[in-house]
Design a protein around this motif. Structure first.
Motif, PDB file in Angstrom:
ATOM      1  N   TYR A 175       0.858  -1.142  -0.039  1.00  0.00           N
ATOM      2  CA  TYR A 175       0.085   0.092  -0.136  1.00  0.00           C
ATOM      3  C   TYR A 175       1.033   1.054   0.083  1.00  0.00           C
ATOM      4  CZ  TYR A 175      -4.003  -2.821   1.394  1.00  0.00           C
ATOM      5  OH  TYR A 175      -5.103  -3.561   1.111  1.00  0.00           O
ATOM      6  N   ARG A 176       0.326   2.609  -0.399  1.00  0.00           N
ATOM      7  CA  ARG A 176       1.016   3.604  -0.227  1.00  0.00           C
ATOM      8  C   ARG A 176       0.118   4.708   0.178  1.00  0.00           C
ATOM      9  NH1 ARG A 176       1.947   4.919  -6.855  1.00  0.00           N
ATOM     10  NH2 ARG A 176      -0.102   5.414  -7.226  1.00  0.00           N
ATOM     11  N   GLN A 177       0.734   5.713   0.787  1.00  0.00           N
ATOM     12  CA  GLN A 177       0.045   6.935   1.323  1.00  0.00           C
ATOM     13  C   GLN A 177       0.882   8.041   1.111  1.00  0.00           C
ATOM     14  OE1 GLN A 177      -0.879   6.622   5.495  1.00  0.00           O
ATOM     15  NE2 GLN A 177      -2.218   8.113   5.416  1.00  0.00           N
ATOM     16  N   ALA A 178       0.095   8.950   0.182  1.00  0.00           N
ATOM     17  CA  ALA A 178       0.860  10.307  -0.157  1.00  0.00           C
ATOM     18  C   ALA A 178       0.470  11.179   0.878  1.00  0.00           C
ATOM     19  CB  ALA A 178       0.437  10.644  -1.541  1.00  0.00           C
ATOM     20  N   PRO A 179       1.483  12.346   0.950  1.00  0.00           N
ATOM     21  CA  PRO A 179       1.150  13.249   1.776  1.00  0.00           C
ATOM     22  C   PRO A 179      -0.383  13.822   1.693  1.00  0.00           C
ATOM     23  CG  PRO A 179       3.116  13.565   1.106  1.00  0.00           C
ATOM     24  CD  PRO A 179       2.586  12.649   0.151  1.00  0.00           C
ATOM     25  N   GLY A 180      -1.390  13.854   2.888  1.00  0.00           N
ATOM     26  CA  GLY A 180      -2.402  14.442   2.709  1.00  0.00           C
ATOM     27  C   GLY A 180      -3.567  13.776   2.154  1.00  0.00           C
ATOM     28  N   LYS A 181      -2.948  12.290   1.867  1.00  0.00           N
ATOM     29  CA  LYS A 181      -4.049  11.261   1.331  1.00  0.00           C
ATOM     30  C   LYS A 181      -4.223  10.037   2.029  1.00  0.00           C
ATOM     31  CE  LYS A 181      -3.479  13.081  -3.486  1.00  0.00           C
ATOM     32  NZ  LYS A 181      -3.113  12.463  -4.817  1.00  0.00           N
ATOM     33  N   GLN A 182      -5.091   9.284   1.821  1.00  0.00           N
ATOM     34  CA  GLN A 182      -5.609   8.221   2.672  1.00  0.00           C
ATOM     35  C   GLN A 182      -4.618   6.738   1.955  1.00  0.00           C
ATOM     36  OE1 GLN A 182      -9.574   7.478   2.249  1.00  0.00           O
ATOM     37  NE2 GLN A 182     -10.079   8.215   4.198  1.00  0.00           N
ATOM     38  N   VAL A 229      -1.661  -0.420  -3.643  1.00  0.00           N
ATOM     39  CA  VAL A 229      -0.887  -0.651  -4.811  1.00  0.00           C
ATOM     40  C   VAL A 229      -1.038  -1.727  -5.599  1.00  0.00           C
ATOM     41  CG1 VAL A 229       1.250  -0.142  -5.818  1.00  0.00           C
ATOM     42  CG2 VAL A 229       0.894   1.062  -3.831  1.00  0.00           C
ATOM     43  N   ALA A 230      -0.821  -3.025  -4.925  1.00  0.00           N
ATOM     44  CA  ALA A 230      -0.777  -4.204  -5.589  1.00  0.00           C
ATOM     45  C   ALA A 230      -0.749  -5.228  -4.482  1.00  0.00           C
ATOM     46  CB  ALA A 230       0.372  -4.512  -6.516  1.00  0.00           C
ATOM     47  N   SER A 231      -1.495  -6.464  -4.629  1.00  0.00           N
ATOM     48  CA  SER A 231      -1.401  -7.570  -3.912  1.00  0.00           C
ATOM     49  C   SER A 231      -1.488  -8.553  -4.890  1.00  0.00           C
ATOM     50  CB  SER A 231      -2.642  -7.380  -2.998  1.00  0.00           C
ATOM     51  OG  SER A 231      -2.937  -8.512  -2.161  1.00  0.00           O
ATOM     52  N   ILE A 232      -0.772  -9.930  -3.910  1.00  0.00           N
ATOM     53  CA  ILE A 232      -0.670 -11.208  -4.490  1.00  0.00           C
ATOM     54  C   ILE A 232      -0.882 -12.190  -3.556  1.00  0.00           C
ATOM     55  CG2 ILE A 232       1.673 -11.417  -3.986  1.00  0.00           C
ATOM     56  CD1 ILE A 232       2.263 -12.941  -6.604  1.00  0.00           C
ATOM     57  N   THR A 233      -1.897 -13.282  -4.034  1.00  0.00           N
ATOM     58  CA  THR A 233      -2.257 -14.398  -2.990  1.00  0.00           C
ATOM     59  C   THR A 233      -1.184 -15.268  -3.013  1.00  0.00           C
ATOM     60  OG1 THR A 233      -3.204 -15.708  -4.747  1.00  0.00           O
ATOM     61  CG2 THR A 233      -4.539 -13.810  -3.861  1.00  0.00           C
ATOM     62  N   TYR A 248      -2.238 -14.982  -7.828  1.00  0.00           N
ATOM     63  CA  TYR A 248      -3.250 -14.140  -8.320  1.00  0.00           C
ATOM     64  C   TYR A 248      -3.018 -12.608  -7.900  1.00  0.00           C
ATOM     65  CZ  TYR A 248      -6.113 -18.042  -9.373  1.00  0.00           C
ATOM     66  OH  TYR A 248      -6.489 -19.422  -9.983  1.00  0.00           O
ATOM     67  N   THR A 249      -2.836 -11.878  -8.728  1.00  0.00           N
ATOM     68  CA  THR A 249      -2.314 -10.465  -8.513  1.00  0.00           C
ATOM     69  C   THR A 249      -3.470  -9.268  -8.958  1.00  0.00           C
ATOM     70  OG1 THR A 249      -1.399 -10.379 -10.577  1.00  0.00           O
ATOM     71  CG2 THR A 249       0.041 -10.788  -8.814  1.00  0.00           C
ATOM     72  N   THR A 250      -3.391  -8.327  -7.913  1.00  0.00           N
ATOM     73  CA  THR A 250      -4.204  -7.239  -8.132  1.00  0.00           C
ATOM     74  C   THR A 250      -3.489  -5.891  -8.161  1.00  0.00           C
ATOM     75  OG1 THR A 250      -6.005  -8.463  -6.807  1.00  0.00           O
ATOM     76  CG2 THR A 250      -6.354  -5.817  -7.223  1.00  0.00           C
ATOM     77  N   TYR A 251      -3.876  -4.995  -9.037  1.00  0.00           N
ATOM     78  CA  TYR A 251      -3.110  -3.905  -9.106  1.00  0.00           C
ATOM     79  C   TYR A 251      -4.414  -2.512  -9.181  1.00  0.00           C
ATOM     80  CZ  TYR A 251       0.781  -6.511 -10.830  1.00  0.00           C
ATOM     81  OH  TYR A 251       1.889  -7.325 -10.665  1.00  0.00           O
ATOM     82  N   ASP A 252      -3.603  -1.584  -8.646  1.00  0.00           N
ATOM     83  CA  ASP A 252      -4.520  -0.414  -8.440  1.00  0.00           C
ATOM     84  C   ASP A 252      -4.389   0.098 -10.195  1.00  0.00           C
ATOM     85  OD1 ASP A 252      -4.000   3.231  -8.500  1.00  0.00           O
ATOM     86  OD2 ASP A 252      -5.749   1.991  -7.085  1.00  0.00           O
ATOM     87  N   ARG A 310       2.897  -0.922 -15.268  1.00  0.00           N
ATOM     88  CA  ARG A 310       4.085  -0.201 -15.028  1.00  0.00           C
ATOM     89  C   ARG A 310       4.823  -0.780 -13.819  1.00  0.00           C
ATOM     90  NH1 ARG A 310       4.251   4.717 -12.761  1.00  0.00           N
ATOM     91  NH2 ARG A 310       2.276   4.830 -12.024  1.00  0.00           N
ATOM     92  N   PHE A 311       3.978  -1.338 -12.756  1.00  0.00           N
ATOM     93  CA  PHE A 311       4.583  -2.024 -11.625  1.00  0.00           C
ATOM     94  C   PHE A 311       4.407  -3.820 -11.657  1.00  0.00           C
ATOM     95  CE2 PHE A 311       3.930   1.448  -8.141  1.00  0.00           C
ATOM     96  CZ  PHE A 311       4.846   2.203  -9.203  1.00  0.00           C
ATOM     97  N   THR A 312       5.294  -4.461 -11.187  1.00  0.00           N
ATOM     98  CA  THR A 312       4.888  -5.910 -11.176  1.00  0.00           C
ATOM     99  C   THR A 312       5.211  -6.482  -9.790  1.00  0.00           C
ATOM    100  OG1 THR A 312       5.704  -6.022 -13.626  1.00  0.00           O
ATOM    101  CG2 THR A 312       5.615  -8.057 -12.278  1.00  0.00           C
ATOM    102  N   LEU A 313       4.360  -7.000  -9.428  1.00  0.00           N
ATOM    103  CA  LEU A 313       4.272  -7.614  -8.081  1.00  0.00           C
ATOM    104  C   LEU A 313       4.800  -9.192  -8.418  1.00  0.00           C
ATOM    105  CD1 LEU A 313       3.979  -7.243  -4.895  1.00  0.00           C
ATOM    106  CD2 LEU A 313       1.905  -7.573  -5.145  1.00  0.00           C
ATOM    107  N   SER A 314       5.540  -9.790  -7.545  1.00  0.00           N
ATOM    108  CA  SER A 314       5.716 -11.224  -7.467  1.00  0.00           C
ATOM    109  C   SER A 314       6.130 -11.589  -6.303  1.00  0.00           C
ATOM    110  CB  SER A 314       6.871 -11.482  -8.419  1.00  0.00           C
ATOM    111  OG  SER A 314       8.184 -10.759  -8.257  1.00  0.00           O
ATOM    112  N   ARG A 315       6.229 -12.939  -5.808  1.00  0.00           N
ATOM    113  CA  ARG A 315       6.407 -13.484  -4.585  1.00  0.00           C
ATOM    114  C   ARG A 315       7.212 -14.816  -4.672  1.00  0.00           C
ATOM    115  NH1 ARG A 315       1.366 -14.415  -1.025  1.00  0.00           N
ATOM    116  NH2 ARG A 315       2.822 -15.670   0.291  1.00  0.00           N
ATOM    117  N   ASP A 316       8.116 -14.832  -3.718  1.00  0.00           N
ATOM    118  CA  ASP A 316       8.688 -16.208  -3.356  1.00  0.00           C
ATOM    119  C   ASP A 316       8.445 -16.844  -2.324  1.00  0.00           C
ATOM    120  OD1 ASP A 316      10.463 -18.364  -3.082  1.00  0.00           O
ATOM    121  OD2 ASP A 316      12.190 -17.102  -3.748  1.00  0.00           O
ATOM    122  N   ASN A 317       7.424 -17.936  -2.488  1.00  0.00           N
ATOM    123  CA  ASN A 317       6.726 -18.419  -1.427  1.00  0.00           C
ATOM    124  C   ASN A 317       8.123 -19.412  -0.439  1.00  0.00           C
ATOM    125  OD1 ASN A 317       4.237 -17.580  -1.775  1.00  0.00           O
ATOM    126  ND2 ASN A 317       3.684 -19.427  -2.942  1.00  0.00           N
ATOM    127  N   ALA A 318       9.136 -19.572  -0.879  1.00  0.00           N
ATOM    128  CA  ALA A 318       9.823 -20.298   0.111  1.00  0.00           C
ATOM    129  C   ALA A 318      10.542 -19.412   0.803  1.00  0.00           C
ATOM    130  CB  ALA A 318      10.831 -20.785  -1.151  1.00  0.00           C
TER     131      ALA A 318
END
Length: 114
Positions: free
Chosen positions: A36-43, A47-51, A55-59, A65-73
């Motif tokens: 997640y991210r929070q800019a000044p003055g904003k909630q 940004v992105a999430s992965i199960t 399975y990925t979700t992006y704003d 532009r952004f790529t989220l990946s994970r290494d379960n090990a």
């Protein structure tokens, strides 16, 4: 669950940066990790999430532009950020969710500026 985040810093517009976050502790097989991210003055915003099964979700603002990946090990997620823009400037927070509970890492500042 403890989260340790790495990365962040100052980058010029159009540049790239990678954030990583490692989770440790009592981790179960069903979980989500992301940023997640929070800019000044904003909630704070997703940004992105992965199960755990990838399975990925992006704003919409970062999709393509952004790529989220994970290494379960390693229980680690990686957020590769390309074509960074000044509006991407924010404090980025690693997030881990399991069994109805959210865990948060300390924020890391990403500044996109010339």
């Amino acid at each position: 669950v403890q989260l340790q985040a790495f990365g962040g810093g100052l980058v010029q517009p159009g540049g790239s940066l990678r954030l990583s976050c490692a989770a440790s502790g009592s981790i179960f097989s069903i979980n989500h990790m992301g940023w997640y991210r929070q800019a000044p003055g904003k909630q704070r915003e997703l940004v992105a999430s992965i199960t755990a099964v990838g399975y990925t979700t992006y704003d919409d603002s970062v999709r393509g532009r952004f790529t989220l990946s994970r290494d379960n090990a390693k229980n680690t997620v990686y957020l590769q950020m390309y074509s960074l823009k000044p509006p991407d400037t924010a404090v980025y927070y690693c997030n881990f969710w399991q069994r109805g509970r959210d865990y948060w890492g300390k924020g890391t500042l990403v500044t996109v500026s010339s």
